[in-house]
Design a protein around this motif. Structure first.
Motif, PDB file in Angstrom:
ATOM      1  N   VAL A  80       0.840  -1.191   0.000  1.00 15.65           N
ATOM      2  CA  VAL A  80       0.000   0.000   0.000  1.00 15.65           C
ATOM      3  C   VAL A  80       0.879   1.247   0.000  1.00 15.65           C
ATOM      4  O   VAL A  80       1.800   1.360   0.800  1.00 15.65           O
ATOM      5  CB  VAL A  80      -0.925   0.036   1.239  1.00 15.65           C
ATOM      6  N   THR A  99       0.896   5.316   0.514  1.00 12.70           N
ATOM      7  CA  THR A  99       0.066   6.341   1.131  1.00 12.70           C
ATOM      8  C   THR A  99       0.715   7.700   1.004  1.00 12.70           C
ATOM      9  O   THR A  99       1.925   7.834   1.121  1.00 12.70           O
ATOM     10  CB  THR A  99      -0.143   6.036   2.628  1.00 12.70           C
ATOM     11  N   HIS A 100      -0.089   8.687   0.742  1.00 12.45           N
ATOM     12  CA  HIS A 100       0.403  10.066   0.726  1.00 12.45           C
ATOM     13  C   HIS A 100      -0.773  10.965   1.023  1.00 12.45           C
ATOM     14  O   HIS A 100      -1.759  10.957   0.303  1.00 12.45           O
ATOM     15  CB  HIS A 100       1.009  10.411  -0.625  1.00 12.45           C
ATOM     16  N   ASP A 120      -4.085  11.954   2.068  1.00  7.37           N
ATOM     17  CA  ASP A 120      -5.233  11.048   2.176  1.00  7.37           C
ATOM     18  C   ASP A 120      -5.440  10.207   0.919  1.00  7.37           C
ATOM     19  O   ASP A 120      -6.528   9.717   0.664  1.00  7.37           O
ATOM     20  CB  ASP A 120      -6.502  11.815   2.555  1.00  7.37           C
ATOM     21  N   GLU A 136      -4.589   6.741  -0.886  1.00 10.06           N
ATOM     22  CA  GLU A 136      -4.096   5.402  -0.602  1.00 10.06           C
ATOM     23  C   GLU A 136      -4.175   4.577  -1.859  1.00 10.06           C
ATOM     24  O   GLU A 136      -5.210   4.530  -2.516  1.00 10.06           O
ATOM     25  CB  GLU A 136      -4.965   4.727   0.468  1.00 10.06           C
ATOM     26  N   ASP A 175      -3.802   0.733  -3.106  1.00 11.62           N
ATOM     27  CA  ASP A 175      -3.588  -0.679  -2.854  1.00 11.62           C
ATOM     28  C   ASP A 175      -2.987  -1.273  -4.129  1.00 11.62           C
ATOM     29  O   ASP A 175      -3.683  -1.503  -5.109  1.00 11.62           O
ATOM     30  CB  ASP A 175      -4.927  -1.351  -2.528  1.00 11.62           C
ATOM     31  N   TYR A 182      -7.846   5.056  -3.206  1.00 10.23           N
ATOM     32  CA  TYR A 182      -8.784   5.770  -2.351  1.00 10.23           C
ATOM     33  C   TYR A 182      -8.278   7.179  -2.113  1.00 10.23           C
ATOM     34  O   TYR A 182      -7.101   7.379  -1.820  1.00 10.23           O
ATOM     35  CB  TYR A 182      -8.932   5.074  -0.998  1.00 10.23           C
TER      36      TYR A 182
END
Lengths: 245, 245
Positions: B148, B150-151, B153, B155, B157, B164
């Motif tokens: 995953v 992330t940065h 908000d 995301e 997968d 998301y």
DNA sequence: GCTTTTCTTAAGTTTTGTCTTAAGTCTTTC
DNA sequence: GAAAGACTTAAGACAAAACTTAAGAAAAGC
């Protein structure tokens, strides 16, 4: 007013990868120019040489990251240069030649060349091969390629193209960035305006120009905004600029 | 499938990359051996196949990570195999051929090959291209390291290839997805258009191209639709794009 | 083979950096 | 300490880069 006798560059085309120097050995003026243009487009430095003897002069006096070499040359054949080069050590060489027979290719590759491009060549292919070869050499031989330049509390991440001063990130325009990188590759060295201009702009310098002054001033402003206490760039009166050590 | 009935390894000689299997399809015995040797030097498993039919047998009965494919073959031409392969799915293929004319190159690359090496080839080049291609495929298909990204908000997968933003799922096209993933692997790093294009499209970049702009624009729209308050992607004028940190 | 989605191309628009000009400030030299 | 030369700063014009939109081409899905 703005004409470019040597290299044909669009405006806005400039050089960020100051570090990579490529020598272009090719007697035909047009082809040499074209090759230089391709190289500069990839943000490397290109130096034309129009004869074998000229090439040798460059090779003996400066460090080169890659050589593009035509086999048919006045003064000294490409084969001889190739010979000298492989004696010298490990400078990657790409042969450019109209002799595209299989045998020539094999021979030259045996005698030290790393790649072979036949004329007429495809512009994109040249560019791709240069990149590929540089990448290969960087990976295998020189993992020492410097990714971060530091001077006092200025840090330049060359990979990410991000500049920090006093811990704060500052955003520079391309020209400002190129100037700062150039200065930081040799702190304490004085860069004359013409030097600086030719490195950053890739154009010959006409003395009556105020452009460098303006960009230098803007750069200084951004630096001192991030850290007002330090004067990073020093003016050497009548000589040029340098980073204060 | 944890055993290797075909390759013979000396005692003490063992293989770190047990997982990587490479099929070498080449009728010339010497060249095939040479290629296998290169591959084993990089600690991958190499399996020689000397005809088109033999190659197909291997391809149908085992999972392969990469195929080196000669175009001139007895039994079944390389083109046919290439055809079968691309129908089957996404096994990376490097073509090895004496036909080094530009047109052949373009044709085979179009019909599913990922890279092209002309004979006579440079040993290091083969090695480098194999590594590079495997790396490319690993990144996109099997991100075993990080599942995953992330940065802020956002995301991603990577396994499910779902994105998301602000808790909401957004659907991206392949290109948009590739761009976003690339940016998110190095937040704050500035990616030039040419960099970006070459990573996402796997083709050399022609400067006069607007496609990156368009996709960037579409991507931005989708992101800001999911969360209008944040500006995720920043333009660094003259340099490229990056994720704002 | 047809429909739908995605990608690319092209043209027009907006934004932004760069260049030029010109006036102002600072150094050096006599 | 005045004059000449060298450097700095600021503002407007301009050109290049980036953005947007829309439509045709290509690819993917059914």
């Amino acid at each position: 007013m703005k004409h470019f006798p040597f290299t044909i560059l669009d405006k806005g085309e400039f050089n960020v990868n100051q570090a990579i120097n490529i020598l272009v050995v090719e007697d035909d003026n047009d082809i040499n120019q074209l090759l230089c243009k391709i190289i500069k487009k990839s943000e490397y430095q290109a130096q034309p040489a129009y004869s074998g003897t000229e090439a040798m002069m460059y090779l003996e006096n400066q460090k080169w990251d890659l050589v593009l070499l035509d086999l048919m040359l006045p003064g000294m054949t490409g084969e001889e240069i190739l010979q000298k080069l492989s004696e010298k050590g490990s400078i990657p060489v790409i042969i450019i030649s109209a002799k595209n027979e299989q045998q020539t290719k094999i021979n030259t590759l045996r005698s030290g060349a790393d790649d072979f491009i036949s004329k007429p060549f495809d512009v994109e292919e040249v560019s791709a091969r240069i990149d590929s070869l540089l990448r290969r050499y960087n990976h295998t031989n020189e993992p020492t390629k410097q990714e971060v330049l530091t001077h006092k509390d200025i840090e330049i991440d060359l990979e990410a193209k991000v500049v920090y001063v006093n811990g704060v990130e500052i955003t520079l325009t391309v020209r400002e960035y190129a100037i700062l990188v150039l200065l930081m590759t040799s702190p304490n060295k004085v860069f004359s305006k013409s030097n600086l201009f030719e490195s950053v702009w890739n154009e010959p310098f006409h003395g009556d120009d105020n452009t460098v002054n303006v960009h230098m001033s803007n750069l200084r402003n951004k630096l001192s905004k991030a850290n007002p206490d330090v004067e990073y760039i020093e003016t050497i009166w009548g000589m040029g600029y340098r980073l204060k050590t």
